[in-house]
Each structure stands twice: as structure tokens, then as C-alpha cells.
Design an enzyme around this catalytic site. Sequence first.
Site, mmCIF file in Angstrom:
data_model
loop_
_atom_site.group_PDB
_atom_site.id
_atom_site.type_symbol
_atom_site.label_atom_id
_atom_site.label_comp_id
_atom_site.label_asym_id
_atom_site.label_seq_id
_atom_site.Cartn_x
_atom_site.Cartn_y
_atom_site.Cartn_z
ATOM 1 N N SER A 117 0.822 -1.211 0.000
ATOM 2 C CA SER A 117 0.000 0.000 0.000
ATOM 3 C C SER A 117 0.850 1.253 0.000
ATOM 4 O O SER A 117 0.351 2.336 -0.304
ATOM 5 C CB SER A 117 -0.860 0.046 1.269
ATOM 6 N N HIS A 138 -1.408 -2.649 -6.949
ATOM 7 C CA HIS A 138 -2.096 -2.325 -5.698
ATOM 8 C C HIS A 138 -3.599 -2.475 -5.883
ATOM 9 O O HIS A 138 -4.254 -1.605 -6.465
ATOM 10 C CB HIS A 138 -1.718 -0.901 -5.256
ATOM 11 N N GLU A 150 -3.871 0.136 -8.846
ATOM 12 C CA GLU A 150 -2.759 1.051 -9.150
ATOM 13 C C GLU A 150 -1.585 0.206 -9.651
ATOM 14 O O GLU A 150 -1.205 -0.778 -9.004
ATOM 15 C CB GLU A 150 -2.336 1.819 -7.892
ATOM 16 N N ASN A 188 -3.473 6.132 -1.331
ATOM 17 C CA ASN A 188 -3.142 6.271 0.085
ATOM 18 C C ASN A 188 -2.602 7.644 0.432
ATOM 19 O O ASN A 188 -2.671 8.074 1.583
ATOM 20 C CB ASN A 188 -2.191 5.154 0.529
#
Length: 282
Positions: A117, A138, A150, A188
Site C-alpha cells: 500500500s 495495488h 494502481e 493512500n
Amino acid sequence: MRTVGIIGAGTMGAGMANVAAVSGFQVILCDADEQVLQTSLERIAADLQKGLERGKLTAQQFSEARERIHPHHSLESFSNADIVIEAVVEKLEVKQDIFRRLEAICQSNAIFATNTSSLSITAIASVLSRPERVVGMHFFNPAHLMKLVEIIRGHRTAEAVVSRASDLARALGKIPVHAKDTPGFIVNRCARPFYGEALRVLGEGIASPEDIDRIVKLEGGFKMGPFELMDLIGIDVNLAVTQSMYDQTFGEPRYRPHVIQKNMVNANLLGRKTKRGFYDYP
Ligand code: NAI
């Protein structure tokens, strides 16, 4: 690609195994913990069952998907995998160690993808003799339902590897979005202050988790509030990601973890996976 290896059969590994099997790939699912592997298979079966009941899968697709998932305990089982996606703890050394060991086991053209992450893809790849085969993929939670993936290119990732990872994401019915190799990538980076500010509001006694979640959903149009999301993600995983971003940005105050998170991890109140977090899940 025909065979997808997944290491780490927890929250994310289970969801990725589900979507890969439904999409027609052979799946090798591996975890160091035998009990986790068993629980993971039961969870995947229950999620597939829901798909069947909701008419998203036919009876044939349901049983074929289950047959495509092969549980294993050892890394040797990945010798024929076209890609191995790791979804183990958010610790740089653990991810590096897994890929270093896989280098001696996997085919030379196999891709190594990490579901990290927040950690640097470049740093994960740096211990390998062929860092060009490492890419970030991701997925989001729940991985069998969420559309976004991602795709993160490390400093030395080969262009062909980025493009094969993007093709795989599409073959899984996902939407690949390319992100730079910076702490927390895109999602994130945006999400940390969302959790952090909500925790500060709670910590200062301004509002309860229920009220904060309700306001964010009602007024912000979010599907889930920050506390519901932290319970879904896992309080331990969420803390590890926040800590990783805080460390990588040399103590950027926006990413500072909150003592509430730390206390909950110490008390093993990890959210849905332990049936207690900010909410109870009887
Ligand atoms: P989890 O704690 O549910 O599962 C991790 C699994 O890895 C555990 O079952 C553990 O037994 C296994 N494991 C640990 N070390 C191992 C090793 N050396 N060999 C084999 N298995 C090992 O964690 P979760 O939530 O699935 O997260 C995994 C990764 O995915 C982390 O990097 C996390 O940051 C990332 N991630 C998590 C999301 C979430 O919402 N939980 C969302 C997107 C990414």
C-alpha cells in the site's frame, strides 16, 4: 498468462485469488500460516457462493473457480507461475526476503508483483539480481469487487513488465491506473489525512465513530466512513501503512499515526477480522 501465484492468503490474498480464479486463471495460494490458508479457502468459497446467489456466477462458473484454486504452504509451489503477487505484511524486509527466495524458484520470465500500500517498489526490487521484473499491483479491498488497481513502476521496472501487469489487471476485469513510485502512491496519499483527521476528532472527544461515519456518508457522499473503512482494512494493516508513510516522508505531520490505533492493535481489536474494532461484528 495462465497461472497466478499469490503469497499471503489474508484479507487481500483471498480476494485476489477469488477474482483470478473466476477470470479463468489457475491460482496457487500460499500462506505461512496453515490455519489462515484454511480460513481463506472458506472465505473464498463463501464469497463465491454469494456471487452464485446474486446471479453473478453460474453453477458451472462457481465450481470451476473453486477447482482452479490450489492451496500450498511452500514457495516451491510457484515454480510454474507466470506471475507471483505478494500480499504479506507491510514490512520491507519481509517482502524483499520473499522475492529474493522466489528468484531461485520461479521461471526467468515470471513477474513479481507486490500489493504493497505504501512501500517503495524500487526498494523492494533493490535486493534482486533482476529488479526489472518487479512491479506494484495495488488492489483495493475487497479485491474481488473493487475495480481499481494502481500499477506502479519502480525505478528499474521494465516497460514490458508494466504492460503485462496492466494487461493482467484488465483480464481480471479491473481498471489499471498508473502511479509513480512515491510513498502511498495516489490513493493512500489522499486517504491518510482522511483517517488521520477522523482519529484526531475522535481523540479530542469531539464526536463518536458512529457520528463521524454518519456525517461523512450523509454530507460527503462516501459509501463508508473512516472508522468503518479502518475496520474493513484491519487496524493493524492501516497503522502499518500510516507508519510506513510517516517514516518515508521523514515525519510529515499529516501522516503521523494516532495513539488510538496503536492501543487498539495492542488490545488485538483489529476490526472485522477479530470481530471487534471501532464497531462489534458478532
Ligand atoms: P493480512 O494480515 O490479512 O494477511 C497477510 C498474510 O500474510 C497473513 O495471512 C500472514 O500469515 C501472511 N504472511 C506473512 N508473512 C508471510 C510469509 N513470509 N510468507 C507467507 N505468508 C506470510 O494482510 P492484508 O490486509 O491482506 O494486507 C497484505 C498486503 O496488502 C499489505 O502489504 C497491505 O498493505 C496491502 N493492502 C491491504 C489492504 C487492506 O485493505 N487490508 C488494501 C490494499 C493493500
